[in-house]
Design a protein around this motif. Sequence first.
Motif, short mmCIF file in Angstrom:
data_model
loop_
_atom_site.label_atom_id
_atom_site.label_comp_id
_atom_site.label_asym_id
_atom_site.label_seq_id
_atom_site.Cartn_x
_atom_site.Cartn_y
_atom_site.Cartn_z
N GLY A 115 0.78 -1.23 0.00
CA GLY A 115 0.00 0.00 0.00
C GLY A 115 0.81 1.29 0.00
O GLY A 115 0.54 2.20 -0.78
N PRO A 116 1.83 1.42 0.87
CA PRO A 116 2.62 2.65 0.86
C PRO A 116 3.37 2.89 -0.45
O PRO A 116 3.63 4.05 -0.81
CB PRO A 116 3.59 2.45 2.03
CG PRO A 116 2.83 1.58 2.98
CD PRO A 116 2.08 0.63 2.10
N ASN A 117 3.73 1.83 -1.18
CA ASN A 117 4.33 2.03 -2.50
C ASN A 117 3.31 2.63 -3.45
O ASN A 117 3.60 3.58 -4.18
CB ASN A 117 4.85 0.69 -3.06
CG ASN A 117 5.61 0.88 -4.37
OD1 ASN A 117 5.83 1.98 -4.84
ND2 ASN A 117 6.03 -0.24 -4.96
N LYS A 118 2.08 2.10 -3.43
CA LYS A 118 1.03 2.69 -4.27
C LYS A 118 0.77 4.14 -3.89
O LYS A 118 0.65 5.01 -4.75
CB LYS A 118 -0.27 1.88 -4.12
CG LYS A 118 -0.27 0.56 -4.86
CD LYS A 118 -1.53 -0.23 -4.59
CE LYS A 118 -2.78 0.47 -5.00
NZ LYS A 118 -3.99 -0.36 -4.79
N GLY A 119 0.70 4.40 -2.58
CA GLY A 119 0.45 5.76 -2.13
C GLY A 119 1.54 6.72 -2.56
O GLY A 119 1.26 7.84 -3.01
N MET A 120 2.79 6.29 -2.41
CA MET A 120 3.90 7.14 -2.82
C MET A 120 3.87 7.38 -4.33
O MET A 120 4.07 8.50 -4.80
CB MET A 120 5.24 6.48 -2.44
CG MET A 120 6.47 7.30 -2.83
SD MET A 120 8.01 6.38 -2.65
CE MET A 120 7.94 5.90 -0.92
N SER A 121 3.60 6.33 -5.09
CA SER A 121 3.62 6.44 -6.54
C SER A 121 2.50 7.33 -7.06
O SER A 121 2.71 8.18 -7.92
CB SER A 121 3.52 5.05 -7.17
OG SER A 121 4.60 4.23 -6.78
N VAL A 122 1.30 7.13 -6.52
CA VAL A 122 0.14 7.86 -7.02
C VAL A 122 0.11 9.30 -6.53
O VAL A 122 -0.22 10.22 -7.28
CB VAL A 122 -1.16 7.13 -6.62
CG1 VAL A 122 -2.38 7.96 -6.95
CG2 VAL A 122 -1.23 5.77 -7.30
N ALA A 123 0.48 9.52 -5.28
CA ALA A 123 0.35 10.86 -4.68
C ALA A 123 1.66 11.63 -4.66
O ALA A 123 1.77 12.70 -5.27
CB ALA A 123 -0.21 10.73 -3.27
N THR A 124 2.69 11.10 -4.00
CA THR A 124 3.92 11.86 -3.82
C THR A 124 4.65 12.10 -5.13
O THR A 124 5.11 13.22 -5.40
CB THR A 124 4.85 11.12 -2.83
OG1 THR A 124 4.15 10.93 -1.60
CG2 THR A 124 6.11 11.92 -2.59
#
Length: 411
Positions: A115-124
């Motif tokens: 999940g944090p990889n997806k969050g970083m990729s999509v948002a950050t």
Amino acid sequence: MKDTEQTLDLTTRIVHHDYQPPSGFVAPQPGVFKASTVIFPNVAAMRTREWKDKSGYTYGLHGTPTTFILEERLCALEGGLQCVLVPSGLAAIGNVSLALLKAGDEVLVPDNAYGPNKGMSVATLAHFGIRAVLYDALDPTDLAGRITPATRLVWLEAPGSVTLEFPDLPALVRICRERGVTTALDNTWGAGLAFAPFDLTGDGSLGVDISVHALTKYPSGGGDVLMGSVITRDPALHMQIKLLHMHLGLGVGANDAEAVLRALPSIGLRYRAHDQAARGLALWMQQQASVVQVLHPALPGSPGHVHWSTLCGAANEGQGAAAGLFSVVIDPRHTQAQVDAFCDGLRFFKIGYSWGGPMSLVMPYDLHGMRRLPTPHLHPGTLVRFSIGLEAVQDLRMDLEQSLRQAFAPR
């Protein structure tokens, strides 16, 4: 120093004491070297030493004997040639993405990724003008159809996070290689033991470009260390990652490196113990009336089982290799409150994130908030993930049985 020693103040004599212990000390565990400052013998040495390789020491962030040894042993574990250490598995993911991507680039991430990889990729990454696209890891044609001329990096994960679908990893890597796209694998589950990330076919012809590993999990094994690694085989790719590593000032503590070094010799024994216990409990959970689906790559019928069998089935003397994780889908007739009561009612399974330590863990998940693409391979219901520790299997089964009975008994 000794000629003038008696004329110096005591504090100066302590700081500049010139005793050096004799060389040749050898013990089972490497020494622990802590340093920010590294002393050079002279100015010429300072000007000629290179921080980019392991030919010498320049500054604590760039490596000490302790971290160099850990890096080399991790390379041996995963089949790589170069390694950098970072403060966590997520930091390893960030190190890779930020090193290889720039404004206008695209990165593809499996929808079932950590999940944090997806969050970083999509948002950050969007703040830097980098576009993230999600793909279905179980469908290689979906990946192929989403690669564009702007695609620079494809993330892979085997199996997927929480739902544990095992993809056709060689097929995904071939697609990327044919299109000249760099591949980065989150290899935390495989740990370098279930399969060889840089040799997926056994003949050296196909492998990922980068293997990222959360050392927090099986290499540490104690649930008390946060650390990650980025391992490569290509020197130019390694240098891209290492330069950003230096620019961000990433480093790990010597005592944490010591803890991982101490645990590494037993990683194979621990991994097999976690694996054996998890498979036994997963099979038992398949027989429970309140469970409609068990997700474990080594179990026939689990999504991607055939791909797991092809890639991991020859390991462990033909028994295959899998980590100590499995998830279950609880029958939708049971409420979320009942599922929560089941988790709360467990005695030996503690509620907590992460895995790979000695203590078994349980965590309920809301899949509706975790997946953006359709998941027809998953049954309706509430998902619960288990990380199996090193407790006796019969005690864990007894614990599951009593809590299932209490939470889901007919009312």
